[in-house]
Design a protein around this motif. Structure first.
Motif, PDB file in Angstrom:
ATOM      1  N   PRO A 136       0.774  -1.132   0.002  1.00 24.63           N
ATOM      2  CA  PRO A 136      -0.047   0.058  -0.254  1.00 24.63           C
ATOM      3  C   PRO A 136       0.829   1.147   0.034  1.00 24.63           C
ATOM      4  O   PRO A 136       2.054   1.358   0.532  1.00 24.63           O
ATOM      5  N   GLN A 137       0.316   2.327  -0.588  1.00 21.23           N
ATOM      6  CA  GLN A 137       1.103   3.580  -0.614  1.00 21.23           C
ATOM      7  C   GLN A 137       1.313   4.031   0.981  1.00 21.23           C
ATOM      8  O   GLN A 137       0.441   3.820   1.697  1.00 21.23           O
ATOM      9  N   GLY A 138       2.331   4.907   1.176  1.00 28.09           N
ATOM     10  CA  GLY A 138       2.562   5.425   2.292  1.00 28.09           C
ATOM     11  C   GLY A 138       4.156   5.394   2.667  1.00 28.09           C
ATOM     12  O   GLY A 138       4.967   4.944   1.959  1.00 28.09           O
ATOM     13  N   LEU A 139       4.520   5.960   3.909  1.00 31.89           N
ATOM     14  CA  LEU A 139       5.835   5.854   4.523  1.00 31.89           C
ATOM     15  C   LEU A 139       6.118   4.675   5.208  1.00 31.89           C
ATOM     16  O   LEU A 139       5.248   4.501   6.204  1.00 31.89           O
ATOM     17  N   TYR A 140       7.248   4.030   5.024  1.00 35.31           N
ATOM     18  CA  TYR A 140       7.592   2.942   5.935  1.00 35.31           C
ATOM     19  C   TYR A 140       8.997   3.174   6.251  1.00 35.31           C
ATOM     20  O   TYR A 140       9.709   3.868   5.966  1.00 35.31           O
ATOM     21  N   HIS A 141       9.190   2.474   7.500  1.00 39.64           N
ATOM     22  CA  HIS A 141      10.759   2.066   7.988  1.00 39.64           C
ATOM     23  C   HIS A 141      11.290   0.944   7.443  1.00 39.64           C
ATOM     24  O   HIS A 141      10.443   0.001   7.867  1.00 39.64           O
ATOM     25  N   TYR A 142      12.347   0.752   6.854  1.00 42.10           N
ATOM     26  CA  TYR A 142      12.588  -0.585   6.608  1.00 42.10           C
ATOM     27  C   TYR A 142      13.614  -1.215   7.875  1.00 42.10           C
ATOM     28  O   TYR A 142      14.547  -0.657   8.321  1.00 42.10           O
ATOM     29  N   ASP A 143      13.013  -2.266   8.473  1.00 39.20           N
ATOM     30  CA  ASP A 143      13.588  -2.901   9.527  1.00 39.20           C
ATOM     31  C   ASP A 143      14.552  -3.831   8.961  1.00 39.20           C
ATOM     32  O   ASP A 143      14.025  -4.914   8.444  1.00 39.20           O
ATOM     33  N   SER A 144      15.836  -3.436   9.056  1.00 44.52           N
ATOM     34  CA  SER A 144      16.844  -4.495   8.281  1.00 44.52           C
ATOM     35  C   SER A 144      17.288  -5.494   9.252  1.00 44.52           C
ATOM     36  O   SER A 144      17.711  -6.629   8.556  1.00 44.52           O
ATOM     37  N   HIS A 145      16.677  -5.656  10.482  1.00 46.86           N
ATOM     38  CA  HIS A 145      16.928  -6.897  11.006  1.00 46.86           C
ATOM     39  C   HIS A 145      16.110  -8.091  10.772  1.00 46.86           C
ATOM     40  O   HIS A 145      16.522  -9.224  10.592  1.00 46.86           O
ATOM     41  N   LEU A 174       8.771  -4.327   6.157  1.00 43.51           N
ATOM     42  CA  LEU A 174       8.580  -2.705   6.120  1.00 43.51           C
ATOM     43  C   LEU A 174       7.470  -2.533   7.340  1.00 43.51           C
ATOM     44  O   LEU A 174       6.552  -3.056   7.459  1.00 43.51           O
ATOM     45  N   VAL A 175       7.622  -1.335   8.072  1.00 42.87           N
ATOM     46  CA  VAL A 175       7.059  -0.901   9.222  1.00 42.87           C
ATOM     47  C   VAL A 175       6.386   0.359   8.796  1.00 42.87           C
ATOM     48  O   VAL A 175       6.992   1.595   8.599  1.00 42.87           O
ATOM     49  N   PRO A 176       5.184   0.365   8.955  1.00 48.30           N
ATOM     50  CA  PRO A 176       4.385   1.699   8.534  1.00 48.30           C
ATOM     51  C   PRO A 176       4.696   2.888   9.576  1.00 48.30           C
ATOM     52  O   PRO A 176       4.762   2.527  10.740  1.00 48.30           O
ATOM     53  N   VAL A 177       4.841   3.953   8.995  1.00 43.63           N
ATOM     54  CA  VAL A 177       5.074   5.133   9.791  1.00 43.63           C
ATOM     55  C   VAL A 177       3.837   6.016   9.688  1.00 43.63           C
ATOM     56  O   VAL A 177       3.537   6.344   8.557  1.00 43.63           O
ATOM     57  N   GLU A 178       3.582   6.206  10.593  1.00 44.39           N
ATOM     58  CA  GLU A 178       2.164   7.354  10.855  1.00 44.39           C
ATOM     59  C   GLU A 178       2.661   8.522  10.406  1.00 44.39           C
ATOM     60  O   GLU A 178       3.601   9.192  11.073  1.00 44.39           O
ATOM     61  N   ALA A 179       2.046   9.098   9.231  1.00 43.51           N
ATOM     62  CA  ALA A 179       2.587  10.248   8.766  1.00 43.51           C
ATOM     63  C   ALA A 179       1.440  11.146   7.998  1.00 43.51           C
ATOM     64  O   ALA A 179       0.527  10.603   7.651  1.00 43.51           O
TER      65      ALA A 179
END
Length: 457
Positions: free
Chosen positions: A300-309, A313-318
């Motif tokens: 889905p469209q949006g801003l994510y943080h890549y959890d490299s561990h 993809l972790v969604p970021v509320e923005a």
């Protein structure tokens, strides 16, 4: 007006086993040889401010004079100007190779009736006084009276001009350098300052893993990306047009897996270190990736943080409007005609490097960004995707969108990725031919170069 002298800050006097005396600082050292009792007494007295006339009035004046001249030539002395019992300013040599003997400079510098601060001069506060310095000067001047910046005093003008901190009002200081860039260059490398530099480990290290929540797992590639390295390097280009068929979640996952996943972690002396596909100063890996997904099948469209561990993809509320501005700004900066399918905003958790690499931490971060972008280009080229690094971005805008503290974690790079037009995505049908050591050629390469979608950088 009196002049007081003392050993400059940070200088350590050491007596060697053979009886000789050695001066040591962060930027160098010098042996003074075997000192006479009078010279040793003067050197000990110079741990604090002393009037040179008083030192020379003692016995063995010739030997004391010889020692003082040697200390001046080596830039080991700071000089304080005192007027009517009030300290006006103190001049500190930096100790670098760029410094020159202040007494010699004052002797050859002509007093100037009209002088202004150099455009490269920087004024800052340190404790209870002001510090005036410049990347073009081998001296720092501590001002105890801010009114001296008016430079009404001819002695002050003379000193600042001799130190290279002031210039004639009509002097031509034209330079390709902007003041802040030359300052950054000088302060993050050795030679023109004596500030703490290198692995000082003065602060406490933040944890290696970015705190995160639940996210979207990404697929891990189960095939080897076997494009020859030479071919990937020689055919690498910035591609500014994306295909109508978007990236897939599998392609996005493979790209992040090959470029930025955390392969393992370990601890050394209580510090969590990381291993990723690209190198990083001290294995600290301060960089984080925030994908702005605009058009990816399965995501889905949006801003994510890549959890490299955990490779997810972790969604970021923005705020969606802020995220849209991020993508739009990147498209404009990259001269794209449409929106990027994915924008990777690269941030740095500054404390991960600055706790250890004092005064050079940010320079290391920028180098790490370049290394990561190079890896992104090569992997994207091998995967037949369309990569394009972006020259700059709005760090304040991203901090507002992601809810980050600007000084704790901030954006330091941007990279656009999308699916390339089908002739590039499918090598067997591509009109672009490759010859090692030569630029790719063919009708597609020529057309994209003409349109500005494909550029050799």
């Amino acid at each position: 007006m009196r002049t007081l002298i003392r050993l400059r800050a940070g200088v350590v006097v050491r007596t060697c086993p053979d009886g000789t005396t050695r001066l040591v600082s962060r930027t160098g050292a010098e042996s003074l040889g075997a000192l006479t009792p009078a010279q040793a007494a003067v050197l000990a007295a110079l741990e604090s401010d002393r009037d040179e006339r008083d030192l020379l009035a003692a016995n063995e004046a010739s030997q004391v004079y010889a020692l003082l001249m040697r200390l001046r030539r080596g830039n080991w002395l700071a000089a304080t100007l005192v007027c009517a019992g009030t300290v006006r300013l103190t001049v500190h040599p930096t100790g670098g190779r760029h410094a020159a003997n202040l007494t010699a400079l004052l002797a050859i510098a002509e007093p100037q009736d009209s002088a202004v601060l150099s455009r490269f001069a920087v004024l800052r506060r340190e404790d209870d006084h002001l510090v005036l310095e410049s990347p073009r000067s081998g001296f720092t001047v501590h001002l105890d009276d801010p009114s001296l910046l008016d430079m009404d005093d001819p002695v002050v003008r003379h000193v600042l001009c001799a130190c290279g901190l002031a210039v004639l009002a009509d002097a031509d200081e034209a330079s390709a350098w902007s003041p802040h860039e030359l300052w950054f260059h000088a302060r993050t490398r050795q030679g023109r300052h004596e500030y703490p530099w290198g692995a000082t480990r003065r602060f406490s290290p933040p944890p290696g893993r970015w705190p995160t929540g639940p996210g979207l797992p990404l697929l891990k590639p189960d095939v080897v990306c076997d494009v020859p390295l030479t071919e990937a390097m020689e055919t690498r280009r910035s591609i500014r047009v994306h295909d109508a068929i978007p990236l897939t979640a599998a392609q996005l996952g493979e790209f992040l897996f090959r470029t930025a996943r955390t392969r393992c972690t370990w601890s050394l002396d209580g510090v969590q270190l990381l291993d990723r596909p690209y190198p990083s100063a001290g294995a600290l890996h301060e960089l984080e990736i925030y994908p702005v997904v605009r058009d990816v099948t399965g995501v889905p469209q949006g801003l994510y943080h890549y959890d490299s561990h955990d490779h997810r993809l972790v969604p970021v509320e923005a705020d969606e409007s802020l995220v849209a501005r991020l993508a739009g700004n990147a498209a404009a900066a990259a001269r794209m005609t449409g929106q990027p399918q994915v924008l990777f905003v690269i941030t740095a958790r500054f404390g991960r490097v600055m706790w250890k690499y004092e005064s050079m931490g940010y320079a290391l971060t920028l180098k790490n960004v370049g290394v990561l972008m190079s890896a992104m280009y090569l992997v994207a080229t091998a995967m037949r995707l369309a990569p394009c690094a972006v020259g700059g971005g709005d760090a304040d805008l991203f901090a507002a969108a992601a809810g980050l503290d600007y000084e704790t974690e901030s954006s330091v790079g941007e990279f656009v990725l999308g699916s390339a037009p089908s002739p590039v995505r499918c090598p067997e049908s591509s009109p672009v031919t490759f010859t090692p050591g030569r630029t790719p050629r063919g009708s597609l390469a020529a057309e994209w170069t003409r349109q500005g979608h494909w550029t050799p950088h």
